[in-house]
Structures are given as structure tokens and as C-alpha cells.
Scaffold this motif. Sequence first.
Motif: not given
Lengths: 300, 268
Positions: B60-70, B72-82, B99-104
Amino acid sequence: MSMRGAGRVLRLRPSRAWATVYPRSFSTAGARFQDGKSAAEERTTHFGFQNITESMKESKVREVFDSVAKNYDTMNDVMSFGIHRLWKDQFVQQLNPGKKSIFSEPMTILDLAGGTGDIAFRMLNHARTVNGDSETRVKVVDINEEMLKEGVKRAHALGYRTEGEDAPISFMVQNGETLEAIPDNSIDLLTIAFGIRNFTDKEKALSTAHRVLKKGGVFACLEFSKVNNFILDQIYRRYSFSVIPMMGQLIAGDRDSYQYLFPSQKDFAGMIRDAGFQLAGKGWQDLTFGVAAVHTGVKL
Amino acid sequence: MASKTLHRTVRQGLLGYSSRWKLSPTGRLLKNDLTNSRSNHGQSATASGTPYTPEQSAILSAALSHVPTQGFSDSTLLMGVKDAGYLDVTMNLFPQGPFAIVNYHLVTQRERLSEYANSDEWKDLQASNQKFGTTDKIRALCVERLRQNKAIIHRWPEAITLMKYPANIQSSTSELFNLADTMWNIAGDTTVDVSWYTKRGILSGIYAATEIYMTQDKSDRFTNTWAFLDQRLADSKSVGSTVGRVGQYLDYAGHNIVNVLRSKGMKI
């Protein structure tokens, strides 16, 4: 006297634990192979409301699925009013199989107790149409050869190759509790739909699932569960304890086998966690007020 | 004895706890006990530790780092996972999706606020200002918390949309309430009367409104947002005292009703 008769003779006490049985099965099961111990020294397990020896359960489960392989979907439709198709669609849609980006590897999916392939075909279809991924492959594993033969037939009818290394779908007879032919850390997604209740040793099946999954791999189980609304539960119990056994008697000539109970969502989620998985969210999602539930665990 | 217990139950049911009963020697709930249990409850929301496993936090923290460019979306979450070294299918760990990223973000920033309360910066702020009252503390905490939204504020409307989904609204509102609770605890509020709820309710409202204002704020260094916050806090002072007075009035009226009924011979 048939095997069923022998099972009754060996019955120790009536049990209302998470047991089950046959045709009301919605999928096939992989129980253990017989290991030649004498009945007297063996542990017992549940088969409907009966307690029988473990090896007996395997042969019973196999026996009953042999006879229903062809009419399998019809029976499921009759007993669930076709709702099992919606559950399966929802199950697959939610798991969203298939690679999501060009940088990803295609998935290797193992459908445990996958029998006639109804989950597997949905998986392939979803991967292709939704995620544009025609490389994701599904291995269908079942203990029952007759069910798998039916699956192969359907795969060919749908135009899928089933032979060769790169076949999109392959069928294999395997004991679900051990999965000897499946290497460690080789599977992205392991699914089991309406099959876990036919396993003799569920803990063992779960730890085997954990073994074959890759790091980050997902275990997903669609199974009957506990209805969480009191009034609906009363209605559902009426149906599942009187109407379904009656239909079982009419269609399959067997009443007892259609009576069974399931663990609560919470208990089963606990078993998944104990096997080493991390639960997704609270661990499950109810379908149709909890008549069925999808449990999800992730190996991290 | 049994009838006495019954009376107490009835009175409590009608009027809620009053200090007279709390302090009564026969009552089981003494004031100290009540105060302790309340403040513990408040703390448990802030000090219960993160609800995330290390693996979930990594993703989730990896996903959060992509939020400014991407966003809050599924693809952001996917980037975090990868980024965290997992598979596409690992997305299933988060049934709530983006929403998991938002809640995090909400949970970790609330926890960060508790840490901030132990920092030297916070202590200096209090020491340097003689008249650093409760409202000043609340304002400082709101500002500190809102500053953590700066990097993603242009994407925050997407988060608000996700928070409003029926499936997510319960987690997002309770998280907002937890934030208000954390702020009041840090500000040193230990009162346990009716205002416990109103304080948290009002602060939740102010915080949420200011956060939405901030998403549209184009002023330099968000000066308009802080002005907006000050106005809302000023408004709430009058609201807070009105609510307090209404509470007092109801308490008074309730006792009067009981006394009138007693004078008519009713055994209450």
C-alpha cells in the motif's frame, strides 16, 4: 450389500458436523486414495449425517461422482434454481484472472476438484475477453476420472486444446490433499468451487494449497456456508433439509446423502489463516445471504 | 435492594448517567472508574497499533507513492503490488480495491499524528506559546494533519468519491471519527460528559469540510484553507456552547420531571 450399506453398519454416531456428500455437490472432490488399512483401526470422517471410515469416504465420493458426471450441471440447476451459475460467475469475475499489463506474466491457475471444468472455462473466458490475455492457462485437477473425461469432452466442444505443454487447459487426475504432480511455488491462483467439503482432511488440503502457490499467490474457495439472517436461515434450512433430500431421493434414489452442514464463515476463515495464508479483508464474502461464501487467502 | 437497582436502571434509562449516581456510594460506577475507562477507550483507538501486516504496508505504501501521477485506481494498486514484488493476482488481497490505498493513507496519517504529539516540535510549540489553549491545539493538529494531504491533494477528490461508496462509507466515517478522537486526546481533553460526543462530532465536520475546501484551494501555501479552518472553529465555539446548554437544560428538565412524579407519590 453395497458400500453405502457397509457405511451404515460402521456408523458410530450421528454427526451434525461439517459433513457432506455427494450429488448435491456442484463440483467433484479429491479425497484420498485408499491405503489398505483395516476398517477397525482407521479414523472416521463425515459423510452426510453418517460417520464412516476415512478410506470408505474416498471410495464413496468417487463412486457417487462416477454416476453423476454427465447429469452434473442439470442436477445443480435443479437444486439451486440455476443460482450456482451466478455464484460461479461472481466468483470468477471477482478474482479477475489474466495478466493485467504487458509487463506481467500470464497466470497459471489450478482448479482443484474442477471436474467438468465449469470454473476453468469461465476463467479462460474472463482472461481472454476482459484482460485480453490468451496465454493464461488452467490446470483442472480432480480425483474422479469420469468427471475429467466429461470436462475434456466439453473443452474440445468449446474449441480448446487439452494436450501439449502450452495447451490453455489441461486435465489431470490428482489427489487434492497431496497434489503430487504439482511442484512447489508454481501456481498463481488456486480455486476450489463446491469441492472442499468432500475432502477428508481439509487442513491437509489447505497446507498443500499453500505449498503449490507462488509467493503472492491466491487461494479462493467457493462453498456453501451459513446463512446469517435468522429468518432466512429458517427458510433455507427447511429447503436444504427437506426439499433437497426429497429431490435427491427422486433423482438419485438416495435421501441421506443430501443432508449436510457447513462450518461458519468465521471458522473456515480461521482454518485458512492457520494454514499460513493472510486473509483478504475479513476473509470472506457472502453470496445470497451466506447460502454460499467466497473465502480468499493470500500467500505472502 | 432489587427494587433499588431497578429504580437506578429506570432513571438511567430515562436520563442517562448523572454525576449524582456516579458518586453515590452504592453505585458501582465511581467517577474515577468511569473517567479511566473512557480515556482508555479513547486511547485504544489511537494506540492500538497498525491494522496492516508488513506485507500489506509494503504494497500500500508503494501504491501510495504512485497516487500523485496515477490517482486512486486499480492500476495504482497493481503498481504497488508489482513494486512490492508480488503477482497480478495478489490484488485479491484488497477486496475493497483502490479504497484500500485511501484507507491506508487515513490510518497511517492518523497514527503519525499521535507520534507528532510526542515530538519535540509539538512540545516546543506548546512551550513557546503561553496562551496555547485547547482550540489552538486543535487548530494546530488540523493543520498538521491537512499538510500531509499536500502531495496528493489534486487527487483527493477521487479519494472522496471512493469514501462515499456505500460499501466504504462505514470505514471512512469511523476513521474520520477516530481522527477527531485522536485530536481531542492529544489536546488533552478528558471530559466524559455529553460533550464527548458533540466535540468529536463537530470536529469531524470541521475537518471534513476543511479537507474538501483544500482540494479547491489555489492560494499560496493554502492560506485560504487555514483561514477557512479558523472561521469554522470560531463558529463551532458558539455551536459547542449551545449544544452544552441544551444538554444542561435537558438534564435539568429531566430531574424536575422525576421530582414532580415523586412528589405525586410515585416510587422512582
